[in-house]
Design an enzyme around this catalytic site. Sequence first.
Site, PDB file in Angstrom:
ATOM      1  N   SER A 265     -49.866 -87.808   5.527  1.00 26.80           N
ATOM      2  CA  SER A 265     -48.674 -87.392   4.789  1.00 26.80           C
ATOM      3  C   SER A 265     -48.253 -88.449   3.767  1.00 26.80           C
ATOM      4  O   SER A 265     -49.040 -88.813   2.890  1.00 26.80           O
ATOM      5  CB  SER A 265     -47.552 -87.073   5.787  1.00 26.80           C
ATOM      6  OG  SER A 265     -46.483 -86.410   5.172  1.00 26.80           O
TER       7      SER A 265
ATOM      8  N   ASP B  14     -49.419 -75.744   7.228  1.00 27.50           N
ATOM      9  CA  ASP B  14     -48.654 -76.988   7.202  1.00 27.50           C
ATOM     10  C   ASP B  14     -47.244 -76.637   6.765  1.00 27.50           C
ATOM     11  O   ASP B  14     -47.033 -76.126   5.670  1.00 27.50           O
ATOM     12  CB  ASP B  14     -49.296 -77.973   6.214  1.00 27.50           C
ATOM     13  CG  ASP B  14     -48.683 -79.371   6.261  1.00 27.50           C
ATOM     14  OD1 ASP B  14     -47.466 -79.475   6.490  1.00 27.50           O
ATOM     15  OD2 ASP B  14     -49.419 -80.344   6.047  1.00 27.50           O
TER      16      ASP B  14
ATOM     17  N   HIS C 152     -48.973 -79.891  10.419  1.00 25.14           N
ATOM     18  CA  HIS C 152     -48.890 -81.084   9.571  1.00 25.14           C
ATOM     19  C   HIS C 152     -49.393 -82.358  10.253  1.00 25.14           C
ATOM     20  O   HIS C 152     -50.192 -83.096   9.686  1.00 25.14           O
ATOM     21  CB  HIS C 152     -47.446 -81.289   9.100  1.00 25.14           C
ATOM     22  CG  HIS C 152     -47.299 -82.450   8.174  1.00 25.14           C
ATOM     23  ND1 HIS C 152     -47.955 -82.523   6.962  1.00 25.14           N
ATOM     24  CD2 HIS C 152     -46.594 -83.619   8.295  1.00 25.14           C
ATOM     25  CE1 HIS C 152     -47.647 -83.662   6.366  1.00 25.14           C
ATOM     26  NE2 HIS C 152     -46.837 -84.344   7.152  1.00 25.14           N
TER      27      HIS C 152
END
Length: 259
Positions: free
Chosen positions: A93, A194, A224
């Site tokens: 991320s 996600d 995610h």
Amino acid sequence: MPVLPGAEPYRHEGGKTGVLLCHGFTGSPQSLRPWAEHHAAHGLTVSVPLLPGHGTRWEDMQLTAWQDWYAEVDRELRVLTARCSRVFVAGLSMGGALALRLAARHGERVIGAVVVNPANKVHGLSAYALPVARHLVRTTKGIASDIAKEGAAELGYDRVPLHAAHSLRVFLRRLDGELPQVTQPLLLLRSAQDHVVPAADSARVLSRVSSTDVTEIVLEHSYHVATLDVDADRIFEESLAFMGRLAPSVGKEGTASVG
């Protein structure tokens, strides 16, 4: 403020190939610990720093900015490059975004990058309101634990400090302009579903980097936080194979004690 149990930074002294793993926004090294331990077991030197303002309470994060988070991974990369002959950067991320900036700015010091669901921008109409909203509202709801696997959980804040969210938006916009400086081999893994970072972010990253050796893998069964999800083992195996292709000694060096 004491660090939450499980959120501590992780280091393992292994061989001459090193990997720096960067965790995500409001998260902690806990989300990357299984990945780190997998690579440590295969003889790599591994570092997973705890970003400033993370792993304690959201009020601490409110006092930090992207420059603090990037400075921490930059410092850790310099430690690794002094110790190792080959160094990879990786992240989840926002950690993927930090890893890409390290690759862009450090050039030949980094021989490859692995990113999982990398963030490229703060989405939604609310993003445009952040410069003002952060002075009126302190937090919004958290983004941690977007995981499909039953029983798995991410150690992260249940609130997002808006000052920090605004700083993240500034950072991602700056990074987007630097992505063409990324020339190293790149492995990008993204989840088919996600709920935090859309697939458009990965597509943008792939369209902006200058790397010619690029592999994209879609993780069909994870959300995610894929590093703690159903496809985690695939992430570990694919990234180790990627590193082994670029640094053939990976997996062949002895291991040392985990710390």
